[in-house]
Design a protein around this motif. Structure first.
Motif, PDB file in Angstrom:
ATOM      1  N   ARG A   1       0.747  -1.155  -0.137  1.00  0.00           N
ATOM      2  CA  ARG A   1      -0.120   0.357  -0.050  1.00  0.00           C
ATOM      3  C   ARG A   1       0.869   1.707  -0.038  1.00  0.00           C
ATOM      4  NH1 ARG A   1      -2.843  -0.950   4.526  1.00  0.00           N
ATOM      5  NH2 ARG A   1      -4.675  -1.670   3.452  1.00  0.00           N
ATOM      6  N   GLU A   2       1.883   1.338   0.944  1.00  0.00           N
ATOM      7  CA  GLU A   2       2.752   2.118   0.964  1.00  0.00           C
ATOM      8  C   GLU A   2       3.547   3.180  -0.220  1.00  0.00           C
ATOM      9  OE1 GLU A   2       5.591   1.423   3.964  1.00  0.00           O
ATOM     10  OE2 GLU A   2       3.695   2.464   5.885  1.00  0.00           O
ATOM     11  N   ALA A   3       3.898   1.505  -0.998  1.00  0.00           N
ATOM     12  CA  ALA A   3       4.236   1.318  -2.366  1.00  0.00           C
ATOM     13  C   ALA A   3       3.987   1.981  -3.163  1.00  0.00           C
ATOM     14  CB  ALA A   3       5.256   0.277  -2.660  1.00  0.00           C
ATOM     15  N   PHE A   4       2.876   1.684  -3.646  1.00  0.00           N
ATOM     16  CA  PHE A   4       1.567   2.228  -4.596  1.00  0.00           C
ATOM     17  C   PHE A   4       1.127   3.764  -4.145  1.00  0.00           C
ATOM     18  CE2 PHE A   4       0.806  -2.213  -5.530  1.00  0.00           C
ATOM     19  CZ  PHE A   4       0.063  -1.654  -7.290  1.00  0.00           C
ATOM     20  N   ASN A   5       1.248   4.438  -3.026  1.00  0.00           N
ATOM     21  CA  ASN A   5       0.922   5.679  -2.605  1.00  0.00           C
ATOM     22  C   ASN A   5       2.226   6.314  -3.229  1.00  0.00           C
ATOM     23  OD1 ASN A   5      -1.210   5.493  -1.891  1.00  0.00           O
ATOM     24  ND2 ASN A   5      -0.422   5.446   1.040  1.00  0.00           N
ATOM     25  N   ARG A   6       3.791   5.547  -3.009  1.00  0.00           N
ATOM     26  CA  ARG A   6       5.026   6.594  -3.484  1.00  0.00           C
ATOM     27  C   ARG A   6       4.776   6.297  -4.960  1.00  0.00           C
ATOM     28  NH1 ARG A   6       7.442   4.055   0.847  1.00  0.00           N
ATOM     29  NH2 ARG A   6       8.043   1.717  -0.988  1.00  0.00           N
ATOM     30  N   ALA A   7       4.555   5.628  -5.272  1.00  0.00           N
ATOM     31  CA  ALA A   7       4.294   5.363  -6.976  1.00  0.00           C
ATOM     32  C   ALA A   7       3.158   6.908  -7.416  1.00  0.00           C
ATOM     33  CB  ALA A   7       3.952   4.141  -8.029  1.00  0.00           C
ATOM     34  N   PHE A   8       2.183   6.768  -6.676  1.00  0.00           N
ATOM     35  CA  PHE A   8       1.543   8.160  -7.109  1.00  0.00           C
ATOM     36  C   PHE A   8       2.072   9.044  -7.080  1.00  0.00           C
ATOM     37  CE2 PHE A   8      -2.067   4.822  -6.805  1.00  0.00           C
ATOM     38  CZ  PHE A   8      -2.239   5.080  -8.458  1.00  0.00           C
ATOM     39  N   ASP A   9       2.657   9.108  -5.992  1.00  0.00           N
ATOM     40  CA  ASP A   9       3.609  10.690  -6.041  1.00  0.00           C
ATOM     41  C   ASP A   9       4.635  11.222  -6.437  1.00  0.00           C
ATOM     42  OD1 ASP A   9       2.127  11.231  -3.024  1.00  0.00           O
ATOM     43  OD2 ASP A   9       4.248   9.976  -2.260  1.00  0.00           O
ATOM     44  N   GLN A  10       4.802  10.065  -8.125  1.00  0.00           N
ATOM     45  CA  GLN A  10       5.336  10.681  -9.190  1.00  0.00           C
ATOM     46  C   GLN A  10       5.032  11.171 -10.275  1.00  0.00           C
ATOM     47  OE1 GLN A  10       8.507   8.062 -10.123  1.00  0.00           O
ATOM     48  NE2 GLN A  10       7.592   6.701  -7.732  1.00  0.00           N
ATOM     49  N   GLY A  11       3.383  10.991 -10.291  1.00  0.00           N
ATOM     50  CA  GLY A  11       2.392  11.683 -10.948  1.00  0.00           C
ATOM     51  C   GLY A  11       1.923  11.185 -11.597  1.00  0.00           C
ATOM     52  N   ALA A  12       1.157  11.759 -12.695  1.00  0.00           N
ATOM     53  CA  ALA A  12       0.872  11.484 -14.230  1.00  0.00           C
ATOM     54  C   ALA A  12       1.668   9.963 -14.995  1.00  0.00           C
ATOM     55  CB  ALA A  12      -0.209  12.194 -15.294  1.00  0.00           C
ATOM     56  N   LYS A  13       3.018  10.530 -14.279  1.00  0.00           N
ATOM     57  CA  LYS A  13       3.730   9.860 -15.732  1.00  0.00           C
ATOM     58  C   LYS A  13       3.746   7.439 -14.849  1.00  0.00           C
ATOM     59  CE  LYS A  13       7.522  10.268 -12.978  1.00  0.00           C
ATOM     60  NZ  LYS A  13       9.463  10.299 -12.888  1.00  0.00           N
ATOM     61  N   ALA A  14       2.902   8.211 -13.809  1.00  0.00           N
ATOM     62  CA  ALA A  14       3.183   5.991 -12.696  1.00  0.00           C
ATOM     63  C   ALA A  14       1.777   6.213 -13.935  1.00  0.00           C
ATOM     64  CB  ALA A  14       3.121   6.766 -11.567  1.00  0.00           C
TER      65      ALA A  14
ATOM     66  N   TYR B   1       5.598   0.455 -11.540  1.00  0.00           N
ATOM     67  CA  TYR B   1       6.728   1.256 -10.390  1.00  0.00           C
ATOM     68  C   TYR B   1       6.264   1.253  -8.745  1.00  0.00           C
ATOM     69  CZ  TYR B   1       7.389   5.734 -13.919  1.00  0.00           C
ATOM     70  OH  TYR B   1       7.729   6.691 -14.687  1.00  0.00           O
ATOM     71  N   ALA B   2       5.164   0.813  -8.118  1.00  0.00           N
ATOM     72  CA  ALA B   2       4.764   0.579  -6.919  1.00  0.00           C
ATOM     73  C   ALA B   2       5.311  -1.407  -6.976  1.00  0.00           C
ATOM     74  CB  ALA B   2       3.844  -0.110  -7.003  1.00  0.00           C
ATOM     75  N   LEU B   3       5.309  -2.128  -7.904  1.00  0.00           N
ATOM     76  CA  LEU B   3       7.047  -2.795  -7.216  1.00  0.00           C
ATOM     77  C   LEU B   3       8.398  -2.370  -7.226  1.00  0.00           C
ATOM     78  CD1 LEU B   3       7.378  -5.265  -6.887  1.00  0.00           C
ATOM     79  CD2 LEU B   3       7.381  -6.460  -9.254  1.00  0.00           C
ATOM     80  N   TYR B   4       8.364  -1.573  -7.843  1.00  0.00           N
ATOM     81  CA  TYR B   4       9.463  -1.013  -7.417  1.00  0.00           C
ATOM     82  C   TYR B   4       9.745  -0.176  -6.811  1.00  0.00           C
ATOM     83  CZ  TYR B   4      14.132   1.817  -8.379  1.00  0.00           C
ATOM     84  OH  TYR B   4      15.111   2.272  -7.508  1.00  0.00           O
ATOM     85  N   GLU B   5       8.605   0.591  -5.804  1.00  0.00           N
ATOM     86  CA  GLU B   5       9.417   1.572  -4.797  1.00  0.00           C
ATOM     87  C   GLU B   5       9.040   0.557  -3.941  1.00  0.00           C
ATOM     88  OE1 GLU B   5       9.226   4.495  -4.308  1.00  0.00           O
ATOM     89  OE2 GLU B   5       9.458   5.115  -6.122  1.00  0.00           O
ATOM     90  N   LEU B   6       8.525  -0.327  -3.694  1.00  0.00           N
ATOM     91  CA  LEU B   6       8.762  -1.847  -2.637  1.00  0.00           C
ATOM     92  C   LEU B   6      10.000  -2.219  -2.382  1.00  0.00           C
ATOM     93  CD1 LEU B   6       6.775  -3.768  -0.231  1.00  0.00           C
ATOM     94  CD2 LEU B   6       6.553  -5.223  -2.382  1.00  0.00           C
ATOM     95  N   LEU B   7      10.487  -2.967  -3.621  1.00  0.00           N
ATOM     96  CA  LEU B   7      11.899  -3.242  -3.484  1.00  0.00           C
ATOM     97  C   LEU B   7      12.487  -2.733  -3.528  1.00  0.00           C
ATOM     98  CD1 LEU B   7      11.011  -5.576  -6.856  1.00  0.00           C
ATOM     99  CD2 LEU B   7      10.912  -6.301  -4.440  1.00  0.00           C
ATOM    100  N   SER B   8      12.526  -0.963  -3.722  1.00  0.00           N
ATOM    101  CA  SER B   8      13.845  -0.054  -3.188  1.00  0.00           C
ATOM    102  C   SER B   8      14.243   0.124  -1.424  1.00  0.00           C
ATOM    103  CB  SER B   8      13.855   1.387  -4.280  1.00  0.00           C
ATOM    104  OG  SER B   8      12.887   1.300  -3.528  1.00  0.00           O
ATOM    105  N   ARG B   9      12.948   0.105  -1.204  1.00  0.00           N
ATOM    106  CA  ARG B   9      13.373   0.173   0.304  1.00  0.00           C
ATOM    107  C   ARG B   9      12.654  -1.805   1.156  1.00  0.00           C
ATOM    108  NH1 ARG B   9      11.026   3.920  -2.126  1.00  0.00           N
ATOM    109  NH2 ARG B   9      11.258   6.934  -1.758  1.00  0.00           N
ATOM    110  N   PHE B  10      12.245  -2.103   0.482  1.00  0.00           N
ATOM    111  CA  PHE B  10      11.847  -3.960   1.493  1.00  0.00           C
ATOM    112  C   PHE B  10      12.802  -4.443   1.704  1.00  0.00           C
ATOM    113  CE2 PHE B  10       8.881  -7.740   0.901  1.00  0.00           C
ATOM    114  CZ  PHE B  10       8.264  -6.986   2.325  1.00  0.00           C
ATOM    115  N   ASP B  11      12.879  -5.361   3.069  1.00  0.00           N
ATOM    116  CA  ASP B  11      14.452  -6.079   2.703  1.00  0.00           C
ATOM    117  C   ASP B  11      13.598  -7.717   2.338  1.00  0.00           C
ATOM    118  OD1 ASP B  11      16.201  -8.156   3.719  1.00  0.00           O
ATOM    119  OD2 ASP B  11      15.789  -7.234   5.759  1.00  0.00           O
ATOM    120  N   LEU B  12      13.603  -8.072   0.941  1.00  0.00           N
ATOM    121  CA  LEU B  12      12.893  -8.711   0.417  1.00  0.00           C
ATOM    122  C   LEU B  12      13.777  -9.962   0.596  1.00  0.00           C
ATOM    123  CD1 LEU B  12      11.377  -9.563  -2.047  1.00  0.00           C
ATOM    124  CD2 LEU B  12      13.437  -9.658  -3.987  1.00  0.00           C
TER     125      LEU B  12
END
Length: 402
Positions: free
Chosen positions: A48-61, A276-287
């Motif tokens: 959920r947080e990752a999708f929010n960060r993706a939307f923070d990038q604006g229309a390009k997402a 976008y959201a998956l990248y936002e997750l993986l860049s901060r998440f301890d996979l």
């Protein structure tokens, strides 16, 4: 209206798993059928947080993107693949709508109707369906617990001159088997010598239960990864969540770019916002820690199912304890037809997948695949109990009808 479908649909059949899953919707049937991950493994809050960060990038997402896939996500995957001895860059990679699409795209660009692909027997049923749909001849190679028999592989290569070999060498679907290093190297050696492409499907390789080092992919064993005879595909479905429908394929740039062209004709691109959201997750998440938790959970579930099956003490029933993956492959007595047993099992309130659809040839109808990852401990116990009742009722009916 009289619809006139193409000739290719004559070979198109419904997925046995999907049809069985329909039986479990909206009622009390417990499913051991699908290859579904445990829903409590999904990182819902983090996603959920990752999708929010993706939307923070604006229309390009929400805009169209590259057919090859979101570059930062491909860079992240390439970095992780290097940790697994697969030295590739973004140009060697395409993001796909699940790894199933990768199999489809490669078949579109590499195989013509009538071409031969060698497969394990049994193997992934959706791949068998795809080959049949496209008029591709799937020829099975004999094998054992260590993988394809290399002598039979050489024999089938000489006899059928295949263009491709399709394999799942690590925790195979449906059998759960793991190829030995010798067999992996032998496959690679023979295919390189004969100019045969290998499609290595690896959706389960991360789900390893034993303490050994991770099993080397066939792709990683090729000394020339940028001119490889292997196309490797995997997915985030089993280690993050299947609903994202995000997989990838890596290989020689000439093959990948052909797959890109095919994807442009199929769906233009996979979902931008999901990438976008998956990248936002993986860049901060301890996979890595997340995967370790999945392994621990699934190993416990597998051990529990194994224990329950042992306690059932069914005469003539055999299976190998999995070293990883999501499935337990069961050999029933020769007189048992698993499809008929399924009908009895559904009446008892449990479903599984009969083994027949997984075979490219010479199906063993006395086999079944059980999934141990979806249900919790209590429901698994109830499911195996119901399966036991169905098995005994079916066995008694055979005696009565003699």
């Amino acid at each position: 209206m009289e619809y006139s479908f193409s000739k290719s649909v004559e070979a198109l059949s419904s997925s046995a798993v999907r049809e069985i899953l329909k039986l479990t919707q909206g009622n009390q049937v417990l499913s051991l059928a699908g290859g579904l991950p445990a829903e409590d493994s999904f990182p819902i809050a983090e996603m959920r947080e990752a999708f929010n960060r993706a939307f923070d990038q604006g229309a390009k997402a929400l805009q169209y993107g590259l057919t090859d896939g979101y570059v930062p996500l491909r860079e992240w995957i390439a970095s992780r693949m290097k940790q697994k001895h697969m030295n590739v860059g973004v140009d060697n990679m395409i993001i796909t709508t699940g790894s199933q699409q990768a199999v489809d795209l490669l078949c579109r660009v590499y195989l013509d109707e009538g071409d031969v692909v060698l497969v394990e027997n049994p193997t992934y049923l959706a791949a068998v369906q795809l080959f049949q749909f496209r008029g591709i001849k799937a020829i099975h190679v004999d094998g054992d617990a260590d993988g394809m028999d290399l002598d039979d592989l050489a024999k089938k290569i000489a006899q059928y001159r295949p263009k491709m070999v399709y394999v799942i060498p690590t925790f195979a679907n449906p059998t759960g088997k793991v190829w030995s290093l010798e067999r992996r190297l032998g496959l690679l050696r023979q295919c390189k010598a004969q100019n045969i492409l290998i499609l290595e499907d690896d959706p389960y390789g991360e789900i390893q239960f034993d303490g050994e080092a991770p099993y080397r992919s066939v792709f990683s064993l090729d000394e020339h990864p940028t001119d490889s005879c292997v196309v490797y595909t995997s997915t985030f479905s089993k280690i993050v969540a299947p609903g994202l429908r995000t997989g990838w394929a890596i290989g020689d740039t000439r093959v990948i770019q052909m797959m890109v062209k095919a994807k442009q004709a199929v769906d233009l691109q996979s979902s931008t916002i999901d990438q976008y959201a998956l990248y936002e997750l993986l860049s901060r998440f301890d996979l890595e820690r997340h995967i370790e938790k999945i392994r621990e959970s699934y190993k416990a579930r597998m051990e529990w199912m194994h224990e329950l099956l042992v306690a059932q003490n069914w005469e003539g029933v055999q299976w190998e304890k999995p070293r990883g993956g999501m499935f337990l492959w069961v050999n029933l007595p020769e007189h048992v037809d698993a499809e008929k047993l399924l009908a009895r099992s559904v009446k008892e309130g449990v479903a599984f997948v009969p083994g027949k659809p997984f075979y490219a040839a010479e199906p063993q109808v006395n086999t079944m695949r059980l999934n141990y990852t979806l249900l919790n401990r209590e429901d698994t116990e109830l499911a195996i109990s119901r399966l036991g009742k169905a098995f005994h009722a079916y066995s008694e009916s055979l005696v009565t009808n003699v």
